[in-house]
Design an enzyme around this catalytic site. Sequence first.
Site, short mmCIF file in Angstrom:
data_model
loop_
_atom_site.label_atom_id
_atom_site.label_comp_id
_atom_site.label_asym_id
_atom_site.label_seq_id
_atom_site.Cartn_x
_atom_site.Cartn_y
_atom_site.Cartn_z
N ASN A 7 0.86 -1.18 0.00
CA ASN A 7 0.00 0.00 0.00
C ASN A 7 0.90 1.23 0.00
O ASN A 7 1.44 1.62 1.04
CB ASN A 7 -0.90 -0.04 1.26
CG ASN A 7 -1.74 1.22 1.40
OD1 ASN A 7 -1.83 2.02 0.46
ND2 ASN A 7 -2.35 1.40 2.56
N LYS A 9 0.11 4.26 -0.42
CA LYS A 9 -0.54 5.47 0.11
C LYS A 9 -0.24 6.65 -0.85
O LYS A 9 -0.18 6.44 -2.06
CB LYS A 9 -0.11 5.74 1.55
CG LYS A 9 -0.32 4.51 2.43
CD LYS A 9 -0.15 4.76 3.90
CE LYS A 9 -0.38 3.47 4.66
NZ LYS A 9 -0.33 3.64 6.11
N HIS A 90 -9.76 1.41 4.72
CA HIS A 90 -8.49 1.63 5.46
C HIS A 90 -8.76 2.62 6.59
O HIS A 90 -9.53 3.57 6.42
CB HIS A 90 -7.42 2.17 4.50
CG HIS A 90 -6.06 2.16 5.12
ND1 HIS A 90 -5.67 3.12 6.02
CD2 HIS A 90 -5.02 1.29 5.01
CE1 HIS A 90 -4.43 2.84 6.43
NE2 HIS A 90 -4.02 1.75 5.83
N GLU A 92 -7.14 5.03 7.66
CA GLU A 92 -6.87 6.43 7.33
C GLU A 92 -8.06 7.05 6.62
O GLU A 92 -8.34 8.24 6.78
CB GLU A 92 -5.58 6.53 6.49
CG GLU A 92 -4.35 6.31 7.38
CD GLU A 92 -3.11 5.80 6.69
OE1 GLU A 92 -3.05 5.78 5.44
OE2 GLU A 92 -2.18 5.40 7.42
N GLU A 158 -5.85 -4.51 10.81
CA GLU A 158 -4.82 -3.49 11.00
C GLU A 158 -5.14 -2.69 12.26
O GLU A 158 -5.95 -1.75 12.20
CB GLU A 158 -4.77 -2.53 9.81
CG GLU A 158 -4.43 -3.20 8.50
CD GLU A 158 -3.81 -2.19 7.54
OE1 GLU A 158 -2.66 -2.40 7.15
OE2 GLU A 158 -4.47 -1.19 7.21
N GLY A 164 2.06 2.73 10.82
CA GLY A 164 3.01 3.82 10.66
C GLY A 164 3.68 4.24 11.96
O GLY A 164 4.37 5.25 12.01
N SER A 196 2.96 -1.70 10.62
CA SER A 196 4.42 -1.71 10.88
C SER A 196 5.05 -3.08 10.60
O SER A 196 5.93 -3.52 11.34
CB SER A 196 4.73 -1.23 12.30
OG SER A 196 4.33 0.12 12.45
P1 PGA Z 1 2.53 0.66 7.80
O1 PGA Z 1 1.10 0.85 7.09
O2 PGA Z 1 3.10 -0.64 7.28
O3 PGA Z 1 3.32 1.85 7.37
O4 PGA Z 1 2.28 0.61 9.27
C1 PGA Z 1 0.24 -0.24 6.94
C2 PGA Z 1 -1.05 0.21 6.31
O5 PGA Z 1 -1.52 1.29 6.64
O6 PGA Z 1 -1.64 -0.48 5.47
#
Ligand code: PGA
Length: 233
Positions: A7, A9, A90, A92, A158, A164, A196
């Site tokens: 992903n 982003k 997601h 976010e 998640e 992140g 992460s």
């Molecule tokens: P990250 O993001 O690996 O940077 O924690 C995972 C995600 O948001 O899908």
Amino acid sequence: MFYFIANWKMNAPALPAWVKLVAEARYGTDHEIVLCPAFTQLAAANMVLAGTEIALGAQDCHAMPEGAYTGDVSADMLKRSGCSYVIVGHSERREQHQETSAQVKAKAQAAVASGLQPIICVGESLAQREAGQALAVVSQQLAESLPEGSDDYLIAYEPIWAIGSGLTATPSDIASMHSHIKKSLDKPLPVLYGGSVKPNNAAEILALDGVDGVLVGSASLKGDDFAAIIGAC
Ligand code: PGA
């Protein structure tokens, strides 16, 4: 066979070098690798991925097939751009765009109707985990977000506080949530972990019962890191 979802982003690394490293890491395996770049990189990614076994996905879609939705992209448009997958729900988007589980479900249904496999994200906040509500929160998200009449989708667990942040859920928390999710599904569907995931923890996470793959954000931006995650299983 494991799923490895990159992903990207709102980042746009150079495609050719990334694809070369990741295609080499997949070579000789049956893993399903999916690159989810921003909308603007889909067409280029579709060309660069041609001839590789790496699939293309998007990071979101609109629930409606077409219409007056400025700035949005429909599932059918994604399908026609070469996508086979789309991430929906997601955290976010749930947080920054106030997306509800009902909207996530509508997007997942639109994806299925267009022949895409939705990757449906669920996960609790740190406050919810600390209050002992993680399983209940995820159960409610599943009850309200999953498409009806289809079992052609994936779930990504998640935990919001692990995204992140450099923090990952403990192996026993991941295993117990994945077992909880699998028990609440009628069909044996793939359940991925995200939050992460890095080259140095991927092997331990992928070895857990009930983990069918990983959804990777920041460590998917560099081809060598993502290749190392694929190589970790
Ligand atoms: P990250 O993001 O690996 O940077 O924690 C995972 C995600 O948001 O899908």
